[in-house]
Scaffold this motif. Structure first.
Motif, PDB file in Angstrom:
ATOM      1  N   THR A 179      -2.280   6.399   1.003  1.00 12.35           N
ATOM      2  CA  THR A 179      -3.597   5.765   1.136  1.00 12.35           C
ATOM      3  C   THR A 179      -3.820   5.199   2.547  1.00 12.35           C
ATOM      4  O   THR A 179      -4.900   4.688   2.835  1.00 12.35           O
ATOM      5  CB  THR A 179      -3.769   4.608   0.119  1.00 12.35           C
ATOM      6  N   LEU A 180      -2.823   5.283   3.409  1.00  9.96           N
ATOM      7  CA  LEU A 180      -2.956   4.709   4.749  1.00  9.96           C
ATOM      8  C   LEU A 180      -3.814   5.598   5.648  1.00  9.96           C
ATOM      9  O   LEU A 180      -3.754   6.822   5.554  1.00  9.96           O
ATOM     10  CB  LEU A 180      -1.577   4.541   5.398  1.00  9.96           C
ATOM     11  N   SER A 181      -4.547   4.937   6.539  1.00 11.57           N
ATOM     12  CA  SER A 181      -5.321   5.695   7.528  1.00 11.57           C
ATOM     13  C   SER A 181      -4.363   6.262   8.571  1.00 11.57           C
ATOM     14  O   SER A 181      -3.191   5.868   8.625  1.00 11.57           O
ATOM     15  CB  SER A 181      -6.308   4.765   8.213  1.00 11.57           C
ATOM     16  N   LYS A 182      -4.873   7.165   9.398  1.00 15.51           N
ATOM     17  CA  LYS A 182      -4.024   7.766  10.424  1.00 15.51           C
ATOM     18  C   LYS A 182      -3.464   6.697  11.372  1.00 15.51           C
ATOM     19  O   LYS A 182      -2.286   6.734  11.748  1.00 15.51           O
ATOM     20  CB  LYS A 182      -4.833   8.804  11.208  1.00 15.51           C
TER      21      LYS A 182
ATOM     22  N   ASP B  64      -6.781   5.402  17.916  1.00 16.31           N
ATOM     23  CA  ASP B  64      -7.866   4.815  18.708  1.00 16.31           C
ATOM     24  C   ASP B  64      -7.293   3.859  19.770  1.00 16.31           C
ATOM     25  O   ASP B  64      -6.133   3.449  19.685  1.00 16.31           O
ATOM     26  CB  ASP B  64      -8.876   4.128  17.782  1.00 16.31           C
TER      27      ASP B  64
ATOM     28  N   ASN C 205      -2.909   3.545  10.689  1.00 17.84           N
ATOM     29  CA  ASN C 205      -1.869   2.751  10.025  1.00 17.84           C
ATOM     30  C   ASN C 205      -0.579   3.538   9.820  1.00 17.84           C
ATOM     31  O   ASN C 205       0.507   2.965   9.823  1.00 17.84           O
ATOM     32  CB  ASN C 205      -2.386   2.208   8.691  1.00 17.84           C
ATOM     33  N   ARG C 206      -0.703   4.844   9.650  1.00 17.73           N
ATOM     34  CA  ARG C 206       0.506   5.670   9.569  1.00 17.73           C
ATOM     35  C   ARG C 206       1.245   5.619  10.908  1.00 17.73           C
ATOM     36  O   ARG C 206       2.459   5.530  10.966  1.00 17.73           O
ATOM     37  CB  ARG C 206       0.154   7.115   9.241  1.00 17.73           C
TER      38      ARG C 206
ATOM     39  N   LYS D 161       0.829  -1.220   0.000  1.00 22.69           N
ATOM     40  CA  LYS D 161       0.000   0.000   0.000  1.00 22.69           C
ATOM     41  C   LYS D 161       0.853   1.254   0.000  1.00 22.69           C
ATOM     42  O   LYS D 161       1.902   1.299   0.642  1.00 22.69           O
ATOM     43  CB  LYS D 161      -0.914   0.002   1.225  1.00 22.69           C
TER      44      LYS D 161
END
Lengths: 237, 259
Positions: A125-128, A157, A130-131, A121
């Motif tokens: 395109t990574l979510s926060k 989260d 995943n970053r 990926k």
């Protein structure tokens, strides 16, 4: 192995990020640098990494003045997104691995699996969450002498926070490394800490061993910090 | 992957899109030139494209460097590396040089194609040897000019970012850059007005290679050949100045530019 900040002052414009701060960090301990947003925590970490320079005073690592070269021994997780957006996860890992000789590929592979990151990926395109995980992989995969984590839980989260704490426990060699966590989210890291350092708008207003704090004073780190802030503000009115 | 290879790969990746866009635009222009020449049965189409692209190559390297530095400036991740600031910058120079060489080879092939095949009916032919000599001369000149201007751009960029540390001039950093630009050029002009210096600077020349230009006369294109004299002292001066600018930029990057 030690890090020393001696009489360090750092200003951004007219504002003091750090005011005449003297502090040292020793091997085998986990430090929590706690304070509100804008209190100088990130600046302290940048100065230790050699990414910023003190206006006055000195910062040394193993008795050598810190420079950009020091990053060879210091793994730093920044609060900001320090990624190339067009890179894939794998390219990001490969780049960090190429720059730091202490990068442990086996650890990186395990961390990637554990964090459930898709290596193909693109970073953009990574979510926060995943970053945040990727930052953690690139930092914890290094067998560095010093690990600096700047707001590792910021915007993440509870599940991700939990996985970060678990990774810290699993992948760090607490006896041979210095771990310094800068955060304003005190409750998350309290169980990990050996020492808490309270920083308040450029001033170090307190430093205490967490165990002594709990057992002798019966205070949580948060309660201790609130007391310090009240006392400091009272004295400086 | 060793650190230098890592840096080179990173610099290639952050600049690849811009380079491919440039190559795409260049191919469109080259095709347009051929189309124009085929339609008019004159070399005006390809010749215009060759001249335009040749001129654009003078600024290709500095523009590419500026674009890469702007990308890096967004997060300054590249400074979180134990590599020396020389390595960080040289890696970018190396990638840009490769891009420039690819572009120049393409343009040289196009020029040869234009002269020897497409334009054989309209050009008075140069010998292959002379063409190669000329191509090497022009290409080396373009590469050196590109490196020289890129050193300036890198120098200005590091000055601009180093001044971020100083709040009093932080908002006027562009003025400092403009002042250095005009100040240096003014100084250079004034120094060259001094006869003794001017005479000394242009005293030693090297009759290097033929200078050619195309001339349209009697419905035919002729190649005019002349000897070009390269002044030796300015050449060395620009080499030393480039090294100096690169050195200062590297020092500023290591000691003054912050994340």
């Amino acid at each position: 192995m030690s890090i020393k900040m001696e009489a360090v002052t750092k200003k951004y414009g007219k504002d003091y990020a750090l005011k005449n701060v003297s502090i040292s960090f020793e091997k085998g301990r986990i430090y929590g640098l706690i304070g509100p947003n804008g209190s100088g925590k990130s600046t302290a970490l940048k100065l230790i990494t050699g990414l910023a320079f003190p206006d006055e005073g000195s910062v040394s690592f193993n008795n050598q003045t810190v420079s950009r070269k020091t990053s060879d021994s210091i793994a730093y997780l920044t609060e900001l997104d320090m990624f190339y957006e067009t890179f894939t996860v794998q390219e990001t890992i490969d780049y960090v691995a190429s720059q730091f000789t202490d990068f442990n590929h086996e650890k990186a592979t395990l961390l990637l699996k554990e964090m459930k990151l898709d290596t193909t990926k693109k970073v953009k395109t990574l979510s926060k969450g995943n970053r945040g995980r990727l930052k953690l992989v690139t930092t914890l995969a290094r067998d560095a002498e010093v690990i600096l984590l700047d707001e590792p839980f910021s915007g993440l989260d509870p599940l991700v926070r939990d996985s970060i704490v678990k990774s810290l426990l699993r992948y760090l060699d607490f006896d041979h490394q210095i771990l310094l966590i800068a955060t304003h989210e005190i409750n998350e890291i309290e169980p990990l800490l050996d020492e808490a350092i309270a920083i308040y708008y450029g001033d170090i207003i307190g430093q205490e061993k967490v165990e002594e704090l709990r057992e002798e004073q019966g205070l949580s780190v948060l309660e201790w910090f609130k007391q310090l802030v009240e006392k400091f503000e009272g004295e400086n009115k | 992957m060793n650190p230098i290879k890592g840096l080179l790969k990173k610099d290639y990746r952050i600049s690849r899109f811009l380079f491919l866009t440039w190559i795409g635009a260049m191919l469109v222009m080259l095709s347009f030139g051929i189309g124009m020449s085929a339609y008019t049965n004159q070399p005006a189409g390809t010749l215009t494209v060759i001249v335009l692209l040749g001129l654009s190559l003078a600024v290709f390297a500095p523009v590419m460097m500026l674009s890469m530095l702007v990308t890096e400036g967004k997060n300054q991740l590249w400074l979180y590396s134990p590599r020396s600031s020389y390595s960080l910058l040289l890696s970018k120079f190396a990638i840009i040089l490769i891009y420039q060489l690819i572009t120049q080879v393409l343009l040289t092939i196009y020029t040869a194609f234009s002269m020897y095949w497409f334009g054989k009916a309209v050009y008075e032919q140069l010998s292959i040897g002379l063409f190669l000599e000329l191509a090497i001369f022009v290409n080396i000149g373009l590469v050196l000019l590109g490196i020289f201007l890129t050193c300036w751009i890198t120098f200005y960029w590091t000055i601009y970012h180093a001044l971020k540390r100083y709040p009093k001039i932080r908002n006027f950093r562009w003025l400092v850059i403009i002042f250095i630009f005009f100040g240096y050029n003014l100084l250079e002009t004034l120094v060259l007005r001094i006869d003794a210096i001017s005479t000394f600077i242009f005293k030693y020349n090297l009759d290097l290679l033929p200078l050619t230009s195309l001339n349209y006369e009697d419905e035919s294109w002729n190649v005019l050949i002349d000897i070009v004299e390269i002044p030796i002292i300015p050449f060395f001066y620009f080499v030393i100045l480039s090294l100096f600018l690169f050195y200062i930029a590297s020092k500023l990057l290591a000691k003054k530019v912050e994340v």
